[in-house]
Scaffold this motif. Structure first.
Motif, short mmCIF file in Angstrom:
data_model
loop_
_atom_site.label_atom_id
_atom_site.label_comp_id
_atom_site.label_asym_id
_atom_site.label_seq_id
_atom_site.Cartn_x
_atom_site.Cartn_y
_atom_site.Cartn_z
N THR A 219 80.04 17.74 -11.58
CA THR A 219 78.63 17.37 -11.53
C THR A 219 78.08 17.04 -12.91
O THR A 219 77.29 16.10 -13.07
CB THR A 219 77.81 18.50 -10.90
OG1 THR A 219 78.29 18.78 -9.59
CG2 THR A 219 76.34 18.14 -10.83
N GLU A 222 79.22 13.50 -13.64
CA GLU A 222 78.82 12.44 -12.72
C GLU A 222 77.31 12.37 -12.49
O GLU A 222 76.81 11.34 -12.05
CB GLU A 222 79.53 12.63 -11.37
CG GLU A 222 81.04 12.48 -11.45
CD GLU A 222 81.71 12.61 -10.10
OE1 GLU A 222 80.99 12.89 -9.11
OE2 GLU A 222 82.93 12.43 -10.02
N ASN A 223 76.60 13.44 -12.75
CA ASN A 223 75.16 13.45 -12.51
C ASN A 223 74.43 13.69 -13.83
O ASN A 223 74.02 14.80 -14.14
CB ASN A 223 74.81 14.53 -11.48
CG ASN A 223 73.40 14.38 -10.93
OD1 ASN A 223 72.52 13.83 -11.59
ND2 ASN A 223 73.18 14.88 -9.72
N GLU A 224 74.29 12.61 -14.58
CA GLU A 224 73.69 12.72 -15.92
C GLU A 224 72.23 13.14 -15.84
O GLU A 224 71.75 13.88 -16.69
CB GLU A 224 73.83 11.38 -16.65
CG GLU A 224 73.36 11.43 -18.09
CD GLU A 224 73.58 10.11 -18.82
OE1 GLU A 224 73.08 9.97 -19.95
OE2 GLU A 224 74.24 9.23 -18.24
N ASP A 225 71.51 12.67 -14.81
CA ASP A 225 70.10 13.02 -14.69
C ASP A 225 69.91 14.51 -14.49
O ASP A 225 69.04 15.13 -15.12
CB ASP A 225 69.46 12.26 -13.52
CG ASP A 225 69.32 10.77 -13.80
OD1 ASP A 225 69.33 10.40 -14.99
OD2 ASP A 225 69.19 9.99 -12.84
N LEU A 226 70.71 15.11 -13.61
CA LEU A 226 70.61 16.54 -13.37
C LEU A 226 71.01 17.34 -14.60
O LEU A 226 70.39 18.35 -14.93
CB LEU A 226 71.49 16.94 -12.18
CG LEU A 226 71.41 18.39 -11.71
CD1 LEU A 226 69.97 18.74 -11.31
CD2 LEU A 226 72.36 18.64 -10.56
N GLU A 320 71.27 19.97 -5.78
CA GLU A 320 72.22 18.95 -5.36
C GLU A 320 72.25 18.73 -3.86
O GLU A 320 72.45 17.62 -3.39
CB GLU A 320 73.63 19.33 -5.85
CG GLU A 320 73.78 19.36 -7.36
CD GLU A 320 75.16 19.82 -7.79
OE1 GLU A 320 76.12 19.04 -7.61
OE2 GLU A 320 75.29 20.97 -8.27
#
Length: 346
Positions: A219, A222-226, A320
């Protein structure tokens, strides 16, 4: 070539995400959010001179059943649970329960460094003492029992409370729970982080470790915003206070959860655990805490416990995959005496 026509937009309302994940317009403040979702901040005095910040969502005078939340290290109520409990999916829960969001001492946004209380020689309550502080919260609001909803260190606190005060724990939702002592890898990374935090600095090493702790590798890549959102949360915490919380979590003892057989396997293989309340044990498929969650599951009564591995999620299941988490929570509550709950459709 066709000429493009200029168009003027009028009456467009700008909408942005606030620091806790839900939407507000460009004139809204955190006070507006608190009013919108009926959140009130209160302070609870505890033994040893400590004080807990409790955000009450709903009116405790309504005598509704109670839900307590408790956050993980490197978080507080706002960053760990506010977005989830203010979501549309949680509307039915807000209608039927009063939620008491507990923030560990000194973990509030923008808090000043904690002084050592004169009545307590320890710089911070240990994990058992943090659990015992929940009794003061119950007394403050005249509660006889509650449902615990904890993540990480908060799940550890609730498990300790369930062992010492089983009559006050109605049921448990545990995200990324751990019942064992800290391992060598965790000990090494956090000891290095503590050196910087104690000097008043939240450096990149500390950020990277806590991002992994909460999100996991997949995560976080792959999830830069989070990932950036969590780094923003972390920057709001006082490093010295965070160091104290991490220190006691690092020095945690084995909780002592155990399961034993009460009948022969030929008779159906009945089991009994010293955690007597129903438990929803939640972990993301990509979470770094899957092994610890499985370890806890082997120590619970299989007739009272549900292990829920959330697909397509790392460690931050609340952000998520909140829909699956809320759905599982509602199903557990319906099985525990709240049959009228129905999840709202988006």
């Amino acid at each position: 070539m066709e000429q493009l026509t200029e168009v003027e937009f009028k009456g467009v309302k700008l909408v942005e995400m606030n620091k806790y994940g839900f939407q507000k317009d460009n004139t809204a403040t955190d006070v507006d959010v608190a009013l919108q979702f009926d959140i009130h901040q209160m302070s609870v005095a505890c033994e040893g001179g400590w004080r807990l910040t409790v955000h009450v969502q709903g009116k405790h005078q309504d005598k509704k059943p109670a839900i307590f939340t408790y956050h993980d290290i490197g978080m507080n109520f706002g960053s760990c649970f506010q977005s989830l409990f203010c979501s549309q999916e949680m509307a039915v829960i807000r209608d039927h329960f009063t939620i008491y969001h507990i923030t560990a001492p000194g973990q509030e946004d923008g808090a000043r460094p904690l002084p050592t209380p004169l009545t307590d020689p320890n710089p911070y309550p240990n994990m058992d003492q943090l659990a015992d502080q929940l009794v003061a919260v119950c007394h403050k609001f005249n509660l006889k029992k509650f449902i615990g909803f904890g993540a990480g260190a908060g799940a550890n606190v609730f498990l300790r409370f369930a062992l010492s005060h089983p009559q006050m724990m109605e049921s448990l939702v545990l995200i990324n729970p751990t019942v064992r002592k800290a391992g060598w890898v965790e000990w090494g990374y956090l000891k290095l982080a503590l050196r910087y935090l104690n000097s008043g600095v939240t450096n990149r090493h500390t950020e990277d470790y806590l991002v992994w702790h909460h999100l996991g590798y997949k995560t976080s890549y792959e999830n830069e915003d989070l990932c950036n959102m969590y780094r923003h949360f972390l920057a709001q915490l006082c490093p010295e206070n965070l160091a104290r919380f991490i220190q006691v979590f690092l020095e945690r003892s084995d909780i002592g959860v155990k399961r034993e057989a009460t009948s022969a396997k030929g008779d159906g293989g009945s089991f009994r655990s010293n955690i007597t309340c129903p438990v929803l044990n939640v972990v993301g498929a990509w979470s770094p805490h899957v092994e610890e969650s499985v370890d806890l599951n082997t120590k619970l009564n299989p007739n009272e416990a549900t292990w829920f591995k959330v697909s397509d999620s790392g460690g931050f299941v609340q952000e998520e995959n909140p829909c699956k988490l809320v759905e599982a929570f509602i199903l557990m509550l319906k099985g525990n005496g709240y049959p009228t709950l129905e999840q709202m459709k988006p």
